[in-house]
Write a protein that holds these residues in place. Structure first.
Motif, PDB file in Angstrom:
ATOM      1  N   LYS A  83       0.838  -1.200   0.000  1.00 21.65           N
ATOM      2  CA  LYS A  83       0.000   0.000   0.000  1.00 21.65           C
ATOM      3  C   LYS A  83       0.875   1.253   0.000  1.00 21.65           C
ATOM      4  O   LYS A  83       0.767   2.120   0.877  1.00 21.65           O
ATOM      5  CB  LYS A  83      -0.963  -0.009   1.192  1.00 21.65           C
ATOM      6  CG  LYS A  83      -1.957  -1.161   1.144  1.00 21.65           C
ATOM      7  CD  LYS A  83      -2.976  -1.092   2.272  1.00 21.65           C
ATOM      8  CE  LYS A  83      -3.968  -2.250   2.179  1.00 21.65           C
ATOM      9  NZ  LYS A  83      -4.972  -2.218   3.267  1.00 21.65           N
ATOM     10  N   ILE A  84       1.705   1.343  -1.008  1.00 25.14           N
ATOM     11  CA  ILE A  84       2.691   2.416  -1.103  1.00 25.14           C
ATOM     12  C   ILE A  84       2.054   3.643  -1.750  1.00 25.14           C
ATOM     13  O   ILE A  84       1.378   3.545  -2.769  1.00 25.14           O
ATOM     14  CB  ILE A  84       3.909   1.955  -1.929  1.00 25.14           C
ATOM     15  CG1 ILE A  84       4.518   0.695  -1.287  1.00 25.14           C
ATOM     16  CG2 ILE A  84       4.955   3.052  -2.032  1.00 25.14           C
ATOM     17  CD1 ILE A  84       5.508  -0.014  -2.185  1.00 25.14           C
ATOM     18  N   ALA A  85       2.291   4.802  -1.160  1.00 26.61           N
ATOM     19  CA  ALA A  85       1.789   6.068  -1.699  1.00 26.61           C
ATOM     20  C   ALA A  85       2.956   7.037  -1.838  1.00 26.61           C
ATOM     21  O   ALA A  85       3.732   7.219  -0.907  1.00 26.61           O
ATOM     22  CB  ALA A  85       0.719   6.657  -0.790  1.00 26.61           C
ATOM     23  N   ILE A  86       3.054   7.648  -3.026  1.00 24.92           N
ATOM     24  CA  ILE A  86       4.157   8.552  -3.322  1.00 24.92           C
ATOM     25  C   ILE A  86       3.606   9.937  -3.635  1.00 24.92           C
ATOM     26  O   ILE A  86       2.656  10.084  -4.397  1.00 24.92           O
ATOM     27  CB  ILE A  86       4.980   8.049  -4.527  1.00 24.92           C
ATOM     28  CG1 ILE A  86       5.531   6.650  -4.258  1.00 24.92           C
ATOM     29  CG2 ILE A  86       6.120   9.016  -4.856  1.00 24.92           C
ATOM     30  CD1 ILE A  86       6.182   6.007  -5.476  1.00 24.92           C
ATOM     31  N   SER A  87       4.219  10.954  -3.055  1.00 24.82           N
ATOM     32  CA  SER A  87       3.877  12.335  -3.381  1.00 24.82           C
ATOM     33  C   SER A  87       5.163  13.145  -3.446  1.00 24.82           C
ATOM     34  O   SER A  87       6.210  12.717  -2.950  1.00 24.82           O
ATOM     35  CB  SER A  87       2.926  12.928  -2.330  1.00 24.82           C
ATOM     36  OG  SER A  87       3.525  12.905  -1.047  1.00 24.82           O
ATOM     37  N   GLY A  88       5.090  14.304  -4.070  1.00 27.23           N
ATOM     38  CA  GLY A  88       6.262  15.172  -4.126  1.00 27.23           C
ATOM     39  C   GLY A  88       6.956  15.153  -5.468  1.00 27.23           C
ATOM     40  O   GLY A  88       6.386  14.779  -6.491  1.00 27.23           O
ATOM     41  N   HIS A  89       8.224  15.512  -5.460  1.00 27.48           N
ATOM     42  CA  HIS A  89       8.990  15.693  -6.689  1.00 27.48           C
ATOM     43  C   HIS A  89      10.473  15.579  -6.370  1.00 27.48           C
ATOM     44  O   HIS A  89      10.850  15.319  -5.213  1.00 27.48           O
ATOM     45  CB  HIS A  89       8.679  17.067  -7.293  1.00 27.48           C
ATOM     46  CG  HIS A  89       8.759  18.196  -6.292  1.00 27.48           C
ATOM     47  ND1 HIS A  89       9.949  18.744  -5.873  1.00 27.48           N
ATOM     48  CD2 HIS A  89       7.783  18.840  -5.606  1.00 27.48           C
ATOM     49  CE1 HIS A  89       9.707  19.688  -4.985  1.00 27.48           C
ATOM     50  NE2 HIS A  89       8.397  19.765  -4.802  1.00 27.48           N
TER      51      HIS A  89
END
Length: 693
Positions: free
Chosen positions: A175-181
């Motif tokens: 359940k991996i969630a990625i945000s940003g840059h």
């Protein structure tokens, strides 16, 4: 300051001679133009002489850009390059391409636009590799000497790659969630496996005692084999790395770079953020991604591609949503809604410009190039082409990546019995093909362009194709309604030379205004459209008063119709209108409307409590569009105490009817018939009379 033009026939493979030079000089209004046959070789001295001064130098060769730039290292002369070889000279119609060459040279000589603001990134090389153990650990071992590597092993790992010495942090999760840059990624996951690799010492005690062989040297428990008898927990002992009933499973951390080796990328947008790479299982793609991410350590800048003017935004008012065009088209998730406004993350923005193309108000505008700079470029191309004797020019907008490469191949293919580009097709490179829309297209038609073609290859996302197609349908509807014959707008989807060749040579000349426009493109989108539409209407074959525009295609103009039987003139729509198209009247209960201001955002329709508003996309071309006209008016209701008008009779009638049976109001209906001042006075007097004396 004058400009020197250095043109080369590329070993006489282009039809350029003394006569051509004379014609180009006349078209460009210059005397400082020379034609060589081998400018990058035996005639390099001509170039060296040109750069001794401080004049701008335009070199009509991009093939040897690196060589000429190296030769000019000690020069102060500004140096520009333009490709006339594949764009014009290498073509079966090269003998007709001199006007196009003149246009390309004139555009190349334009002064550089003012610099745009920039967006900064800072990356320390803190890399997270996500995927199965075999691929993730293999790449981690290779990259550990160059970057600060971390590994997040996903579920379903393979035991063929062992975890040995702790050379870099290894986690596991789902359940991996990625945000940003780039430089600022935040990754959240859940510690799903009973073995926490952050705590595991890899002592092999659990591997030895597991009777089902459910634990291998990746130190993760295969829950399909495990009978949960907890021998491994006992063997782990005080280390405490194994817990089948772990409650705190949420994990998160920050990273600069991400290499996602998942079969299906964790980020699904068509243009992922800078610093995120998802090559999948393809080994060549993995090598390419690794090479690129190793170069993304340090400080970086990119242009801030957009300008946002909140006051013009038609997204929302009072929690009612109107226009979502920019949010819907953005393929990077850079644009989001917050309250009654939109937020744009400049670090996530990839510069496609589609948001500016679909924005009906001009609240979003493109800054790379700015509209005025792009307009000057188009006007220069078309006016120079016409001055050189060219007829029926077509502008071919293409990207600087895939589109430019396909055009090069098309030009080079002319040496192998191909046709190259048609002589009347002028290529115009863009940072992204979705960054130009109806305002500059219509301006280009007014300047004399016969056709507008947008070339899209496999690099453009579907959202952009649809947005451009919608805009083209609206623009073509307007020109057809004005009587201009032919198809002016073409969305070309091509990935091969043959596909592009067929599309370009199949494009038929469309009708243009008899006189080319002279206006300059405005900074504001609707200002440019007003100039273009005024010129096109003035010279139109058909003086149409109004043109129905297609629904659901993002039409920027239209009518607001009012159901007078339902409308109570509450003026909620006036407060919601972001473009001052709807107005009240301070002296009378009237709802007024200026059609040219309407952007068809739908906020009035969404806000109206009586559902009395209907939008009708159309372009009204008469002066009536700029005049305020009354949509609805009513008799005023006067205060029963002081006779001051404060509402409409219809609104008061509706309110009294709805509240007559309400216990809180039924005994005080007369007070509702008073203005606000008299209502307060009446309440105070009633309170005073009720006091015991």
């Amino acid at each position: 300051m004058s400009t020197q033009f250095k043109i080369c026939s590329c070993n006489k493979t282009m039809p350029l001679d003394a006569d051509s030079a004379a014609a180009l000089k006349q078209s460009l209004g210059t005397t400082t133009l020379t034609v060589s046959d081998a400018l990058c070789r035996r005639e390099a001295g001509v170039f060296l002489d040109a750069i001794k001064g401080s004049e701008d130098v335009v070199v009509a060769c991009t093939q040897e850009r690196a060589l000429f730039s190296e030769l000019a290292q000690q020069s102060v002369a500004p140096l520009r390059f333009v490709n006339i070889r594949e764009a014009a000279g290498w073509s079966r119609q090269s003998n007709l391409a001199l006007p196009k060459m003149a246009a390309l040279l004139a555009a190349a000589a334009l002064p550089d636009p003012e610099p745009v603001p920039t967006v900064s990134y800072r990356s320390g090389g803190n890399l997270l590799i996500i995927g199965g153990a075999q691929a993730a650990l293999a790449w981690a071992k290779r990259l550990a000497t160059q970057l600060d590597v971390n590994v997040l092993i996903t579920e379903g790992v393979s035991g063929s790659e062992r975890l040995t010495e702790r050379g870099f942090p290894v986690f596991s999760g789902a359940k991996i969630a990625i945000s940003g840059h780039l430089g600022a990624f935040n990754v959240e996951w859940q510690q799903a496996n009973p073995i926490d690799l952050e705590s595991c010492t890899r002592c092999n005690a659990c591997v030895e005692v597991c009777p089902e062989n459910a634990i291998d040297f990746s130190y993760q428990i295969d829950l399909n084999k495990c009978s949960n008898h907890l021998d491994c927990v006992k063997a782990c002992g005080a280390i405490g790395a194994i817990d089948f009933n772990r409650k705190e499973i949420a994990r998160n951390s920050a990273f600069d770079l991400i290499l996602d080796l998942s079969v299906k990328p964790l980020l699904s947008m068509s243009q992922p953020p800078q610093g995120y790479f998802a090559p999948g299982k393809d080994l060549d793609a993995q090598f390419d991604a690794v090479l690129r991410l190793t170069q993304m350590v340090g400080e970086f800048e990119k242009p801030k591609f957009f300008t946002y003017k909140e006051k013009l935004c038609a997204h929302s008012r009072s929690a009612k949503t109107g226009c979502n065009a920019c949010i819907d088209v953005c393929s990077t998730a850079a644009i989001s809604s917050k309250g009654d406004k939109v937020l744009v993350d400049p670090n996530l923005c990839a510069g496609c410009g589609a948001c500016t193309t679909v924005c009906p108000t001009g609240a979003m505008s493109y800054a790379y190039l700015r509209p005025a700079d792009q307009g000057l470029r188009l006007k220069t191309l078309l006016s120079t082409y016409a001055k050189a004797g060219g007829k029926a020019p077509a502008l071919l907008f293409h990207s600087k990546q895939g589109g430019a490469e396909l055009l090069l191949q098309t030009g080079q293919n002319a040496a192998k019995k191909g046709r190259g580009l048609p002589a009347h097709v002028i290529p115009v490179d863009l940072h992204h093909t979705a960054s130009l829309g109806i305002d500059l297209w219509m301006a280009a038609i007014a300047f004399g362009a016969s056709n507008i073609a947008v070339l899209m290859t496999d690099e453009e996302a579907q959202e952009y194709r649809q947005a451009v197609q919608n805009q083209m349908e609206v623009a073509q509807t307007i020109l057809t309604g004005l009587g201009y014959a032919g198809q002016h707008f073409h969305l070309i989807q091509a990935e091969t030379v043959a596909q592009l060749d067929q599309a370009l040579f199949g494009m038929q000349q469309a009708q243009t205004p008899a006189v080319a426009a002279l206006f300059n493109v405005a900074a504001e989108k609707r200002g440019t459209l007003d100039f273009a539409l005024e010129h096109l209407y003035k010279h139109a074959p058909v003086k149409a008063e109004e043109i129905a525009l297609p629904r659901g295609k993002g039409a920027m103009y239209g009518e607001v119709r009012i159901n007078k039987d339902a409308c109570t003139l509450c003026m909620s729509c006036v407060g919601a209108c972001p473009s001052s198209a709807l107005m009240d009247n301070a002296n009378a209960p009237q709802l007024r409307f200026i059609e040219r201001n309407c952007v068809q955002c739908g906020l009035c329709e969404q806000t109206c409590p009586e559902n009395a508003i209907q939008l009708l996309p159309r372009l009204l071309l008469t002066d009536v569009a700029r005049e305020a006209r009354v949509l609805n008016e009513a008799q005023a209701f006067h205060c029963i105490k002081c006779q001051t008008p404060f509402a409409t009779a219809k609104m008061m009638e509706t309110m009294l009817l709805k509240l007559a049976g309400h216990g809180a109001f039924s005994g005080n209906l007369d007070r509702l018939k008073m203005c606000s001042d008299c209502r307060v006075i009446d309440m105070m007097q009633t309170k005073e009379l009720s006091r015991p004396h």
